[in-house]
Design a protein around this motif. Structure first.
Motif, PDB file in Angstrom:
ATOM      1  N   SER A   1     -18.276  27.924   2.092  1.00 57.74           N
ATOM      2  CA  SER A   1     -17.706  26.591   1.907  1.00 57.74           C
ATOM      3  C   SER A   1     -17.864  25.787   3.195  1.00 57.74           C
ATOM      4  N   PRO A   2     -17.882  24.469   3.078  1.00 55.86           N
ATOM      5  CA  PRO A   2     -17.944  23.655   4.287  1.00 55.86           C
ATOM      6  C   PRO A   2     -16.797  23.968   5.267  1.00 55.86           C
ATOM      7  N   ALA A   3     -15.597  24.171   4.744  1.00 55.31           N
ATOM      8  CA  ALA A   3     -14.453  24.470   5.610  1.00 55.31           C
ATOM      9  C   ALA A   3     -14.642  25.788   6.356  1.00 55.31           C
ATOM     10  N   ASP A   4     -15.178  26.801   5.658  1.00 55.32           N
ATOM     11  CA  ASP A   4     -15.412  28.090   6.314  1.00 55.32           C
ATOM     12  C   ASP A   4     -16.515  27.987   7.369  1.00 55.32           C
ATOM     13  N   ALA A   5     -17.541  27.183   7.094  1.00 57.51           N
ATOM     14  CA  ALA A   5     -18.603  26.973   8.091  1.00 57.51           C
ATOM     15  C   ALA A   5     -18.031  26.288   9.327  1.00 57.51           C
ATOM     16  N   ARG A   6     -17.184  25.304   9.108  1.00 56.10           N
ATOM     17  CA  ARG A   6     -16.573  24.598  10.245  1.00 56.10           C
ATOM     18  C   ARG A   6     -15.695  25.556  11.048  1.00 56.10           C
ATOM     19  N   SER A   7     -14.926  26.402  10.367  1.00 56.48           N
ATOM     20  CA  SER A   7     -14.108  27.400  11.064  1.00 56.48           C
ATOM     21  C   SER A   7     -14.979  28.363  11.859  1.00 56.48           C
ATOM     22  N   GLY A   8     -16.091  28.788  11.265  1.00 60.10           N
ATOM     23  CA  GLY A   8     -17.016  29.671  11.957  1.00 60.10           C
ATOM     24  C   GLY A   8     -17.586  29.032  13.206  1.00 60.10           C
ATOM     25  N   MET A   9     -17.858  27.750  13.119  1.00 68.70           N
ATOM     26  CA  MET A   9     -18.389  27.027  14.282  1.00 68.70           C
ATOM     27  C   MET A   9     -17.395  27.065  15.440  1.00 68.70           C
ATOM     28  N   LYS A  10     -16.131  26.973  15.112  1.00 67.08           N
ATOM     29  CA  LYS A  10     -15.090  27.035  16.151  1.00 67.08           C
ATOM     30  C   LYS A  10     -15.022  28.415  16.794  1.00 67.08           C
TER      31      LYS A  10
ATOM     32  N   ASP B   1     -20.135  30.318  15.848  1.00 65.19           N
ATOM     33  CA  ASP B   1     -21.282  30.230  14.955  1.00 65.19           C
ATOM     34  C   ASP B   1     -21.969  28.880  15.155  1.00 65.19           C
ATOM     35  N   VAL B   2     -23.163  28.752  14.623  1.00 61.64           N
ATOM     36  CA  VAL B   2     -23.930  27.516  14.705  1.00 61.64           C
ATOM     37  C   VAL B   2     -24.034  26.894  13.317  1.00 61.64           C
ATOM     38  N   ILE B   3     -23.852  25.590  13.244  1.00 59.52           N
ATOM     39  CA  ILE B   3     -24.218  24.852  12.041  1.00 59.52           C
ATOM     40  C   ILE B   3     -25.575  24.236  12.335  1.00 59.52           C
ATOM     41  N   LEU B   4     -26.540  24.586  11.502  1.00 56.04           N
ATOM     42  CA  LEU B   4     -27.901  24.081  11.639  1.00 56.04           C
ATOM     43  C   LEU B   4     -28.144  23.052  10.551  1.00 56.04           C
ATOM     44  N   ASP B   5     -28.364  21.819  10.952  1.00 61.63           N
ATOM     45  CA  ASP B   5     -28.622  20.717  10.027  1.00 61.63           C
ATOM     46  C   ASP B   5     -30.130  20.523   9.938  1.00 61.63           C
TER      47      ASP B   5
ATOM     48  N   ALA C   1     -31.972  29.886  18.775  1.00 63.05           N
ATOM     49  CA  ALA C   1     -32.602  31.170  19.116  1.00 63.05           C
ATOM     50  C   ALA C   1     -31.589  32.169  19.677  1.00 63.05           C
ATOM     51  N   ALA C   2     -30.525  31.681  20.296  1.00 57.81           N
ATOM     52  CA  ALA C   2     -29.503  32.565  20.861  1.00 57.81           C
ATOM     53  C   ALA C   2     -28.761  33.356  19.783  1.00 57.81           C
ATOM     54  N   LYS C   3     -28.820  32.905  18.549  1.00 59.13           N
ATOM     55  CA  LYS C   3     -28.102  33.576  17.458  1.00 59.13           C
ATOM     56  C   LYS C   3     -28.941  34.637  16.758  1.00 59.13           C
ATOM     57  N   ARG C   4     -30.185  34.777  17.147  1.00 53.80           N
ATOM     58  CA  ARG C   4     -31.061  35.761  16.500  1.00 53.80           C
ATOM     59  C   ARG C   4     -30.619  37.172  16.852  1.00 53.80           C
ATOM     60  N   GLY C   5     -30.584  38.027  15.871  1.00 52.34           N
ATOM     61  CA  GLY C   5     -30.270  39.427  16.111  1.00 52.34           C
ATOM     62  C   GLY C   5     -28.801  39.763  16.020  1.00 52.34           C
ATOM     63  N   GLY C   6     -28.015  38.907  15.389  1.00 53.75           N
ATOM     64  CA  GLY C   6     -26.637  39.264  15.115  1.00 53.75           C
ATOM     65  C   GLY C   6     -25.585  38.714  16.045  1.00 53.75           C
ATOM     66  N   ASP C   7     -25.936  37.788  16.927  1.00 56.10           N
ATOM     67  CA  ASP C   7     -24.942  37.200  17.820  1.00 56.10           C
ATOM     68  C   ASP C   7     -24.320  35.963  17.172  1.00 56.10           C
ATOM     69  N   GLY C   8     -23.659  36.156  16.056  1.00 58.53           N
ATOM     70  CA  GLY C   8     -23.029  35.056  15.333  1.00 58.53           C
ATOM     71  C   GLY C   8     -23.904  34.593  14.187  1.00 58.53           C
ATOM     72  N   ARG C   9     -23.317  33.784  13.357  1.00 60.28           N
ATOM     73  CA  ARG C   9     -23.999  33.297  12.163  1.00 60.28           C
ATOM     74  C   ARG C   9     -24.581  31.918  12.364  1.00 60.28           C
ATOM     75  N   VAL C  10     -25.561  31.616  11.518  1.00 60.97           N
ATOM     76  CA  VAL C  10     -26.130  30.282  11.432  1.00 60.97           C
ATOM     77  C   VAL C  10     -25.833  29.786  10.023  1.00 60.97           C
TER      78      VAL C  10
ATOM     79  N   TYR D   1     -31.990  36.579  11.538  1.00 55.95           N
ATOM     80  CA  TYR D   1     -30.748  35.833  11.711  1.00 55.95           C
ATOM     81  C   TYR D   1     -29.754  36.194  10.612  1.00 55.95           C
ATOM     82  N   ASP D   2     -28.467  36.082  10.930  1.00 53.44           N
ATOM     83  CA  ASP D   2     -27.393  36.204   9.950  1.00 53.44           C
ATOM     84  C   ASP D   2     -27.105  34.776   9.489  1.00 53.44           C
ATOM     85  N   THR D   3     -27.475  34.449   8.254  1.00 53.83           N
ATOM     86  CA  THR D   3     -27.390  33.068   7.794  1.00 53.83           C
ATOM     87  C   THR D   3     -26.529  32.915   6.554  1.00 53.83           C
ATOM     88  N   THR D   4     -26.040  31.702   6.380  1.00 49.58           N
ATOM     89  CA  THR D   4     -25.388  31.293   5.141  1.00 49.58           C
ATOM     90  C   THR D   4     -25.865  29.892   4.804  1.00 49.58           C
ATOM     91  N   ILE D   5     -25.643  29.520   3.563  1.00 49.08           N
ATOM     92  CA  ILE D   5     -25.925  28.170   3.079  1.00 49.08           C
ATOM     93  C   ILE D   5     -24.581  27.477   2.914  1.00 49.08           C
TER      94      ILE D   5
END
Length: 128
Positions: free
Chosen positions: A20-29, A32-36, A76-85, A107-111
């Motif tokens: 969800s958008p809210a969960d992505a925003r929480s992850g960013m805090k 995690d990275v939000i990639l637009d 690139a810093a998130k590649r290999g499991g250092d947080g989600r994108v 990468y560990d990714t979500t939509i």
């Protein structure tokens, strides 16, 4: 077998989790990275998520791979499991394709569900 864009997006979505958008925003805090992956003109017209990394869809793989010499450091810093994108576009199709490519690159990714439209529906802030 020939595939349509709809087929490719459905396959990508079957391999990548949706958040969800809210969960992505929480992850960013939490780091995690939000990639637009929208185009610059879309950012200008619809606004941006504060702190998001912007890489147009056509450049994602090149900027996610440190070996290209063109990598986006925050991504690139998130590649290999250092947080989600968490990947965002206007509605979710380009995000699904980009997230699946990044997943294949390690990468560990979500939509982000619903894209920017879902972000707005969740009443989350956009910088215009």
């Amino acid at each position: 077998m020939r595939k349509s864009m709809k087929d490719l997006v459905a396959e990508a979505r079957s391999r990548v989790a949706v958040v969800s958008p809210a969960d992505a925003r929480s992850g960013m805090k939490q780091g995690d990275v939000i990639l637009d992956v929208r185009e610059p003109v879309e950012l200008d017209s619809d606004g941006t998520v504060d702190g998001a990394v912007h890489v147009p869809r056509g450049l994602v793989e090149a900027q996610a791979d440190a070996d290209t010499g063109k990598a986006n450091e925050a991504l690139a810093a998130k590649r290999g499991g250092d947080g989600r994108v968490h990947v965002l576009c206007a509605s979710g199709a380009r995000a699904a394709l980009a997230a699946d490519s990044l997943r294949q690159m390690g990468y560990d990714t979500t939509i982000i569900e619903g894209g920017v439209a879902g972000w707005k529906e969740a009443n989350l802030p956009l910088r215009v």
